[in-house]
Structure formats: structure tokens, C-alpha cells
Design an enzyme around this catalytic site. Structure first.
Site, mmCIF file in Angstrom:
data_model
loop_
_atom_site.group_PDB
_atom_site.id
_atom_site.type_symbol
_atom_site.label_atom_id
_atom_site.label_comp_id
_atom_site.label_asym_id
_atom_site.label_seq_id
_atom_site.Cartn_x
_atom_site.Cartn_y
_atom_site.Cartn_z
ATOM 1 N N HIS A 142 0.834 -1.266 -0.089
ATOM 2 C CA HIS A 142 0.105 0.031 -0.014
ATOM 3 C C HIS A 142 0.809 1.301 -0.065
ATOM 4 O O HIS A 142 0.315 2.427 0.010
ATOM 5 C CB HIS A 142 -0.936 0.009 0.963
ATOM 6 C CG HIS A 142 -1.926 -1.271 1.166
ATOM 7 N ND1 HIS A 142 -2.811 -1.313 0.130
ATOM 8 C CD2 HIS A 142 -2.234 -2.198 2.067
ATOM 9 C CE1 HIS A 142 -3.216 -2.497 0.231
ATOM 10 N NE2 HIS A 142 -3.050 -3.094 1.338
ATOM 11 N N ASP A 147 3.687 -0.651 -4.436
ATOM 12 C CA ASP A 147 2.561 -0.974 -5.270
ATOM 13 C C ASP A 147 2.820 -0.893 -6.754
ATOM 14 O O ASP A 147 2.503 -1.855 -7.567
ATOM 15 C CB ASP A 147 1.487 -0.449 -5.044
ATOM 16 C CG ASP A 147 0.831 -0.826 -3.530
ATOM 17 O OD1 ASP A 147 1.445 -1.969 -2.991
ATOM 18 O OD2 ASP A 147 -0.244 -0.291 -3.069
#
Length: 189
Positions: A142, A147
């Protein structure tokens, strides 16, 4: 609200990464999920969106081919990333450039599942796909650049599994105007 942005130019080369925190000038919820606290971003040395947009647009322009378009890839782009980007640009009286296109890997994951690919018991999240493909976590889940790096590898795997060419991927992209027209279609039903 956007509190972090990261880009990775898949063509590589010098300056192929762009990453920054974004100062939202307000409390940041869910720090336990993304690891970004209010204290980390609400500081004078962290750019606000209105300061960042010209820098962001210039960075993207420096990476694009003359006369071409830019494809941004995000997981759940249609429902999450792009609407957030549009809202922030609009709030800052800026427009998303017309040559920016977006590709949603969530839709590719759904295609893979429908075509007889693996049924993911934990859903089609980025983390579920990372685990399916055995991709190690590159930093904290996250966080934007972590990511982005994971997503770049997932995109390669999905493209291979679905036997998609570059032109197939381009045909699956959408523009900001496509979001607006799909909202209008839903509201007229």
C-alpha cells in the site's frame, strides 16, 4: 485525497521513477493500512497537490514520445485511482491532458478469471495477484512505489496469460472522458 504518488516508466532509462508524498493539509486516516501518517505529510517540505501538478505533468511530458500518448496503469484505475486524480486536478483548476490514457489491471484480472484462469479465493486485489504469481513484496504493501513495482510485474504476467499484444492493451485503455460518459449512461438507465 491523494497522499502519495509514484510512477515507473516501464521503458526504463534515466529518471524512470517519480515518487513523492503529497501534503493534503488535513488529517490522514488509515495510517495503519498504508503507513503514512498525518505527521509525515502535513509539513512545509511536502508539496501540496496544486504545487505538485505542474511538476507531475512536466515529468510525464519529459517521458512521452513526441505526438504520442501516455498510458498509466493502475489496479482498480476506473473506480479508484483515476477518479481521485480527476478530482484533485479539478480542485486545483487543472485538466488531465487529452493524451493521457489509463489501463485497469483489475479488469484484466477479471478477464483471466473468466477465461478459466485461477479462481482467487481472496479476491482480485493487488496483494492476491501478487501472491498468485509468487511476486515478492517490494517494500511495504500500500505504499505507492512498492505497489507500482508489484503492479508492473503483475501486468507482465496478466499480459502473458491473456496473450495480449501491446495493441490489445492499448485498445483496453480509457480516457477521462470515458469515465464521464459511462456515468451518464448509468444515470440515464
Amino acid at each position: 485525497m491523494i497522499i502519495e504518488i509514484a510512477l515507473l516508466d516501464l521503458q526504463g532509462g534515466e529518471n524512470s521513477m517519480f515518487q513523492t508524498l503529497v501534503n493534503p493539509d488535513r488529517y490522514v486516516p488509515n495510517a495503519h493500512v498504508h503507513g503514512i501518517s498525518t505527521h509525515m505529510v502535513c509539513r512545509p517540505d511536502v508539496p501540496r497537490m496544486e504545487e505538485l501538478i505542474p511538476i507531475f505533468k512536466q515529468y510525464v511530458k519529459s517521458r512521452e514520445k513526441p505526438g504520442g500518448f501516455v498510458v498509466f496503469v493502475a489496479h482498480n484505475a476506473r473506480s479508484f485511482d483515476v477518479p481521485f486524480l480527476v478530482k484533485e486536478f479539478s480542485r486545483c483548476s487543472e485538466e488531465i491532458p487529452l493524451n493521457w490514457r489509463f489501463l485497469d489491471t483489475l479488469l484484466l484480472a477479471r478477464e483471466k478469471e473468466k477465461s478459466g484462469g485461477s479462481k482467487l479465493t481472496s479476491g482480485l486485489s493487488l496483494q492476491a495477484l501478487r501472491k498468485l504469481y509468487g511476486i515478492p513484496l517490494a517494500g511495504s504493501a500500500h505504499r505507492a512505489m512498492s505497489d507500482v513495482k508489484v503492479l508492473s510485474l503483475i501486468l507482465q504476467r496478466l499480459t502473458f496469460d491473456l496473450k495480449l499484444s501491446t495493441s490489445d492493451l492499448v485498445q483496453k485503455t480509457f480516457a477521462v472522458s470515458d469515465l464521464n460518459s459511462s456515468k451518464k449512461k448509468k444515470s440515464s438507465r
